[in-house]
Design a protein around this motif. Structure first.
Motif, PDB file in Angstrom:
ATOM      1  N   ILE A 165     -31.671 -11.483  -4.764  1.00 37.49           N
ATOM      2  CA  ILE A 165     -30.885 -10.326  -4.335  1.00 37.49           C
ATOM      3  C   ILE A 165     -29.803 -10.060  -5.379  1.00 37.49           C
ATOM      4  O   ILE A 165     -29.212 -10.997  -5.923  1.00 37.49           O
ATOM      5  CB  ILE A 165     -30.226 -10.603  -2.967  1.00 37.49           C
ATOM      6  N   ALA A 166     -29.525  -8.793  -5.661  1.00 31.98           N
ATOM      7  CA  ALA A 166     -28.497  -8.442  -6.635  1.00 31.98           C
ATOM      8  C   ALA A 166     -27.758  -7.199  -6.177  1.00 31.98           C
ATOM      9  O   ALA A 166     -28.278  -6.403  -5.390  1.00 31.98           O
ATOM     10  CB  ALA A 166     -29.123  -8.199  -8.011  1.00 31.98           C
ATOM     11  N   CYS A 167     -26.534  -7.043  -6.672  1.00 34.11           N
ATOM     12  CA  CYS A 167     -25.777  -5.830  -6.359  1.00 34.11           C
ATOM     13  C   CYS A 167     -24.854  -5.486  -7.510  1.00 34.11           C
ATOM     14  O   CYS A 167     -24.466  -6.350  -8.303  1.00 34.11           O
ATOM     15  CB  CYS A 167     -24.982  -5.981  -5.066  1.00 34.11           C
ATOM     16  N   SER A 168     -24.487  -4.210  -7.584  1.00 37.20           N
ATOM     17  CA  SER A 168     -23.598  -3.761  -8.648  1.00 37.20           C
ATOM     18  C   SER A 168     -22.957  -2.438  -8.266  1.00 37.20           C
ATOM     19  O   SER A 168     -23.568  -1.619  -7.571  1.00 37.20           O
ATOM     20  CB  SER A 168     -24.379  -3.584  -9.967  1.00 37.20           C
ATOM     21  N   ASN A 169     -21.734  -2.243  -8.714  1.00 35.53           N
ATOM     22  CA  ASN A 169     -21.095  -0.930  -8.658  1.00 35.53           C
ATOM     23  C   ASN A 169     -21.639  -0.149  -9.852  1.00 35.53           C
ATOM     24  O   ASN A 169     -21.369  -0.492 -11.002  1.00 35.53           O
ATOM     25  CB  ASN A 169     -19.573  -1.089  -8.748  1.00 35.53           C
ATOM     26  N   VAL A 170     -22.418   0.891  -9.579  1.00 35.42           N
ATOM     27  CA  VAL A 170     -23.122   1.598 -10.653  1.00 35.42           C
ATOM     28  C   VAL A 170     -22.307   2.715 -11.281  1.00 35.42           C
ATOM     29  O   VAL A 170     -22.740   3.342 -12.248  1.00 35.42           O
ATOM     30  CB  VAL A 170     -24.471   2.146 -10.160  1.00 35.42           C
ATOM     31  N   GLN A 171     -21.139   2.998 -10.739  1.00 37.15           N
ATOM     32  CA  GLN A 171     -20.194   3.940 -11.333  1.00 37.15           C
ATOM     33  C   GLN A 171     -20.866   5.263 -11.723  1.00 37.15           C
ATOM     34  O   GLN A 171     -20.868   5.669 -12.874  1.00 37.15           O
ATOM     35  CB  GLN A 171     -19.523   3.309 -12.561  1.00 37.15           C
ATOM     36  N   THR A 172     -21.446   5.935 -10.737  1.00 32.86           N
ATOM     37  CA  THR A 172     -22.021   7.277 -10.841  1.00 32.86           C
ATOM     38  C   THR A 172     -23.461   7.253 -11.334  1.00 32.86           C
ATOM     39  O   THR A 172     -23.753   6.823 -12.452  1.00 32.86           O
ATOM     40  CB  THR A 172     -21.202   8.214 -11.755  1.00 32.86           C
ATOM     41  N   LEU A 173     -24.363   7.701 -10.483  1.00 39.71           N
ATOM     42  CA  LEU A 173     -25.752   7.908 -10.867  1.00 39.71           C
ATOM     43  C   LEU A 173     -25.925   9.334 -11.379  1.00 39.71           C
ATOM     44  O   LEU A 173     -25.197  10.238 -10.966  1.00 39.71           O
ATOM     45  CB  LEU A 173     -26.678   7.679  -9.673  1.00 39.71           C
ATOM     46  N   PRO A 174     -26.866   9.551 -12.267  1.00 43.00           N
ATOM     47  CA  PRO A 174     -27.078  10.905 -12.791  1.00 43.00           C
ATOM     48  C   PRO A 174     -27.544  11.850 -11.694  1.00 43.00           C
ATOM     49  O   PRO A 174     -28.081  11.421 -10.661  1.00 43.00           O
ATOM     50  CB  PRO A 174     -28.157  10.710 -13.857  1.00 43.00           C
ATOM     51  N   VAL A 175     -27.376  13.134 -11.920  1.00 41.42           N
ATOM     52  CA  VAL A 175     -27.797  14.135 -10.954  1.00 41.42           C
ATOM     53  C   VAL A 175     -29.315  14.171 -10.812  1.00 41.42           C
ATOM     54  O   VAL A 175     -29.855  14.225  -9.716  1.00 41.42           O
ATOM     55  CB  VAL A 175     -27.270  15.530 -11.371  1.00 41.42           C
TER      56      VAL A 175
END
Length: 471
Positions: A165-175
């Motif tokens: 299992i993994a997680c991350s703050n992706v700081q905005t995904l592209p549109v």
């Protein structure tokens, strides 16, 4: 494929569970309302994996070149105590450019593309004024320990019958679903054999995007099976942009998706957390929660903190607030006790409210007998008393700290404190866990946090396995 790499096979969907009366299971078909789906398709080509490896190599070389001989080899002392708000200090232009080029190269985008608005591949603008604020630049910043793992090193191979299992703050995904960062995320999950990935702060208001750009459709056909659950703030009917700070999501892949019996969201509809519940042997259930807790800074009209505060203000002295009071205090509580709690509730900020509301959910999940993992961006030192005492009350432990000690590096590129973490109930015994370096993950300005359990520990038995697609 290595013999130690996880292999997977389809199993029949388990029957109804005790919780079915409390939550509606997510469908494995695409839906604008549920934003949860599955996908089945042939394997990707090996060229995708080769391109991904090349991106990662270029990104790492770029970062090492800019850092030169001053690169740190390891953290030798406990991070200096720091106010959690200091992690929001923004970088000097040169340093920020260095990190942004790493993240955009990793995702296959042109270097420097995050510094200014750019056109998406479908012709629409990827960034707006809100997104420009996120990449604002200030003085006196240099990330530390960028190249170092904490704990175990995340490797491509994984033991058979292990759940990663993994997680991350992706700081905005592209549109756009056509943006190459989407394929970079799926390639990373495939390369490192990740079974469930959590994301926070994707900063999208999905209702404003076409169906093909919704999160589950971006990965349609990537895996044999997939389950996706997305949460974001839908309480403001007047929100007029596809950009909205905050949000949480989880994607369960292949065998993990086969085990899903239900999933759900933060009941306030603010998107503060999402959860996925999987079934094991003899009625044992394993639940994974992904959360995003707003940072302490509450300036600005559209921050996650401000959005949440606006919602809580809007339900003051309404039936919605009364329902929250009754749920917390019980229908039989005296009017005086309810009034006392109501006053306390109204004085709380969004960060305190998240912990209060999550506490009620955890209590329910533990009453159901679930094994529970809570992970995400807490925007506060996960070793500190607020977070530690909150979880200890429910017999839950900081799993990375317990396994590798409290000498943890900062998990945000502009801070020195570990604000991302994973907590689990007492019966869970990880076999490996850690933080990756900043240039190693699914994008964003946080380290990726990961953990691994045996199937026996998570589900109560070993599951059959099948091959994962390459790419």
């Amino acid at each position: 494929m290595s013999s130690s790499t996880d292999k997977r096979s389809r199993e029949p969907t388990p029957g109804a569970t005790k919780e079915d009366a409390l939550s509606v299971p997510e469908s494995h078909s695409s839906s604008d309302e549920s934003q949860a789906a599955s996908a089945k398709a042939p394997s990707e080509s090996s060229s995708s994996l080769e391109e991904f490896d090349e991106m990662m190599a270029k990104a790492k070389a770029k970062l090492q070149k800019t850092r030169g001989k001053g690169k740190q080899k390891g953290r030798k002392s406990k991070p200096k105590e720091q106010n959690p708000e200091q992690r929001n200090q923004l970088p000097a232009p040169a340093a920020r450019l260095e990190l942004d080029e790493v993240f955009t190269l990793q995702a296959g985008l042109p270097a420097g593309s995050r510094q200014q608005p750019v056109d998406c591949e479908d012709g629409r603008r990827c960034h707006n004024q809100g997104e420009a604020q996120i990449i604002e630049e200030e003085e006196n910043f240099r990330p530390t320990d960028v190249d170092n793992h904490y704990g175990n090193e995340l490797r491509a191979t994984k033991e058979v019958c292990h759940l990663r299992i993994a997680c991350s703050n992706v700081q905005t995904l592209p549109v756009s679903h056509q943006n190459s960062r989407n394929s970079a995320i799926s390639s990373y999950c495939n390369k490192y054999n990740i079974d469930l990935v959590g994301m926070s702060e994707f900063n999208r208001f999905w209702k404003k995007l076409p169906a093909e750009d919704h999160l589950h459709n971006r990965f349609h056909g990537t895996w044999e099976d997939m389950h996706c659950i997305v949460g974001y703030n839908v309480t403001d009917e007047n929100w007029d942009s596809d950009f909205q700070i905050g949000g949480t999501a989880q994607i369960s892949i292949n065998q993990a998706a086969h085990r899903v019996v239900s999933s759900g969201r933060d009941p306030s509809n603010l998107g503060r957390w999402v959860w996925t519940r999987m079934i094991g042997k003899g009625g044992l259930h394993f639940r994974v929660v992904m959360l995003y807790r707003p940072c302490a800074q509450n300036t600005g009209t559209s921050t996650a903190y401000t959005q949440h505060q606006h919602y809580f203000d809007s339900i003051t002295a309404t039936p919605a607030e009364e329902a929250i009071v009754n749920q917390a205090m019980g229908e039989d509580a005296t009017p005086a006790k309810k009034a006392e709690f109501r006053t306390k509730l109204r004085k709380m900020g969004p960060r305190e409210r998240l912990l209060l509301d999550l506490e009620q959910e955890i209590e329910l999940w533990l009453e159901l007998g679930d094994q529970v993992v809570v992970m995400g961006d807490f925007n506060e030192d996960i070793r500190g008393p607020t977070i530690t005492e909150f979880f200890e009350k429910w017999g839950m432990r900081n799993m990375l700290l317990n396994m590798h000690g409290d000498d943890m590096p900062g998990t945000h590129a502009r801070g020195s404190l570990p604000i991302d973490g994973i907590f689990g109930t007492a019966g869970l015994k990880p076999t490996a866990c850690g933080f990756t370096p900043f240039d190693h993950g699914i994008g964003g300005d946080h380290r990726l946090v990961w953990i691994e359990f045996t199937y026996v520990n998570a589900f109560g038995h070993r599951l059959p396995a099948l091959d994962r697609p390459v790419g």
